[in-house]
Design a protein around this motif. Structure first.
Motif, PDB file in Angstrom:
ATOM      1  N   TYR A  10      -3.926   2.618   6.579  1.00 16.55           N
ATOM      2  CA  TYR A  10      -3.489   1.770   7.693  1.00 16.55           C
ATOM      3  C   TYR A  10      -4.102   2.241   9.019  1.00 16.55           C
ATOM      4  N   THR A  27      -5.100  -5.722  -0.063  1.00 17.36           N
ATOM      5  CA  THR A  27      -5.567  -4.497   0.603  1.00 17.36           C
ATOM      6  C   THR A  27      -6.678  -3.862  -0.215  1.00 17.36           C
ATOM      7  N   GLY A  33      -9.966   1.646   5.197  1.00 14.52           N
ATOM      8  CA  GLY A  33      -9.078   0.584   4.743  1.00 14.52           C
ATOM      9  C   GLY A  33      -9.355  -0.765   5.389  1.00 14.52           C
ATOM     10  N   VAL A  63      -7.321  -4.776   5.302  1.00 10.33           N
ATOM     11  CA  VAL A  63      -6.204  -5.571   4.789  1.00 10.33           C
ATOM     12  C   VAL A  63      -6.412  -7.040   5.134  1.00 10.33           C
ATOM     13  N   PRO A 120       0.505  -7.258   4.875  1.00  3.92           N
ATOM     14  CA  PRO A 120      -0.708  -7.783   4.241  1.00  3.92           C
ATOM     15  C   PRO A 120      -0.399  -8.093   2.780  1.00  3.92           C
ATOM     16  N   LEU A 161       0.822  -1.220   0.000  1.00  2.11           N
ATOM     17  CA  LEU A 161       0.000   0.000   0.000  1.00  2.11           C
ATOM     18  C   LEU A 161       0.853   1.266   0.000  1.00  2.11           C
TER      19      LEU A 161
END
Ligand SMILES: NC(=O)c1ccc[n+]([C@@H]2O[C@H](COP(=O)([O-])OP(=O)(O)OC[C@H]3O[C@@H](n4cnc5c(N)ncnc54)[C@H](O)[C@@H]3O)[C@@H](O)[C@H]2O)c1
Length: 343
Positions: A323, A226, A192, A194, A223, A169
């Motif tokens: 995140y 995503t 977000g 993930v 991750p 990401l």
């Protein structure tokens, strides 16, 4: 006068910029620097200049007009700050930093010392994409749907650790997030999620290859899949899907839905259907080099570097907000919470 360039970080992508510099009469490679000195020496032998392990030795000994920074996301900060203090102009590969604290520190330095900066978001300078942006400027954009799919993991240690590379990401899908901003303007908020879908554990007796993409890796901690939902300031909505789960094809691009037009961006190429007709154009073979040549032109006083450091900070903030949203259980995160004051 040719611009005297120092290169800091002479791994994978640096070779592309070094080759561009070597073939240009507007650029002179005066020094190469890498914490792995052999890599700096190899680059110097192949492309020119003197090799250094420490960036400040390169700055002091060669007094470059500008540097090209191609270090991994975690290895930024002092390199750019020290250059700015010495009045050395800065080209820096994306992402500009691993954290907003690091990016904000460099931003302060480049502003204080008024150096020219350019971030390596090269898709922005692909002609077909520029034309798509011009066409979209006259329309309301509804949806920016972006993806970045890579058929495996780049076999570099820092890629596997969130605190070193930032995961796909931050490290890679940032290209799409930046291009989304280029096409549709700034982002207001991000949601977000993930996931890690693939089993990355190497089998017993596995012998790791050199470089390339791999489908298993010791110490894999990021991750592999995503998804983001973006709300643009304009009211447009966006999504980003990215995955490095091993499959068979590399694919990155967009669909942009706007009033009266549907745009497809495939890598550096663009096509669209609109009420005015159809358009399709492939990027010229040298499209990739424009991001560096435009910067060098700006250092020579021949034009503007159109992707300054601020742009890199704003695009990084979208990944970090993604995140942060994951940390908050999928709650929307406002970019204003992440960005330094005044951006
Ligand atoms: N614009 C693009 O399309 C593109 C493509 C590939 C990579 N990149 C970006 O370029 C950056 C580098 O990627 P890469 O694939 O070349 O990585 P790499 O690991 O191949 O090379 C990075 C080099 O930096 C060196 N290094 C690390 N810390 C250093 C320091 N403090 N001082 C000097 N050298 C240091 C490493 O030893 C290594 O040789 C990443 O941020 C990546 O996202 C951009």
């Amino acid at each position: 006068m040719a611009v005297r360039l120092g290169f800091v970080g002479t791994g994978g992508i640096a070779n592309r910029h070094l080759a561009c510099a070597q073939n240009s009469t507007d650029m002179e490679i005066v020094g190469t620097c890498d914490v792995i000195l052999d890599r700096a020496q190899e680059a110097a032998d192949k492309y020119g200049g003197n090799a250094y392990r420490d960036f400040d030795d390169l700055y002091d000994s060669e007094s470059p007009d500008a540097i090209v920074v191609c270090t991994p996301p975690f290895a930024h900060g002092d390199i750019e700050e020290e250059a700015a203090k010495r009045g050395i102009h800065i080209f820096v590969e994306k992402p500009v930093a691993i954290s907003m604290e690091m990016a904000a520190r460099v931003l302060d330095a480049v502003r204080e010392h008024d150096v020219i900066t350019q971030v390596g978001y090269m898709f922005r300078l692909s002609d077909p994409i520029v034309k798509a942006r011009q066409m979209l400027a006259e329309r309301a954009i509804a949806m920016v749907q972006a993806h970045y799919y890579m058929p495996g993991l780049p076999n570099k240690g820092w890629w596997t650790k969130l605190e070193l590379g930032g995961g796909q990401l931050v490290e890679q899908a940032t290209h799409m997030l930046d291009l989304g901003r280029f096409l549709a303007g700034d982002v207001r908020s991000v949601i977000g999620k993930v996931s890690t879908v693939h089993d990355w554990t190497p089998p017993a007796g596995y012998e790791e290859p050199e470089g390339g993409l791999v489908s298993v890796k010791e110490g894999f901690e990021i991750p592999d899949t995503t998804a983001l939902i973006l709300e643009y300031e304009s009211g447009a909505m966006g999504t980003l899907s990215c995955s490095l789960v091993p499959q068979v094809s590399w694919d990155n691009g967009f669909k942009v839905v706007a009033e009266g037009a549907l745009v497809t961006i495939d890598g550096a190429n663009a096509s669209w259907q609109s009420e005015d007709g159809e358009f399709e154009e492939a990027a010229p073979s040298d499209w990739y080099d424009t991001v560096l040549t435009q910067f060098v032109d700006a250092v020579q006083g021949k034009g503007e570097a159109t992707i300054p450091y601020e742009e890199g900070v704003k695009s990084l903030a979208i990944s970090l907000a993604g995140y942060e949203s994951v940390n908050r259980g999928g709650a929307a995160v406002e970019l204003a919470e992440i960005l330094p004051d005044g951006l």
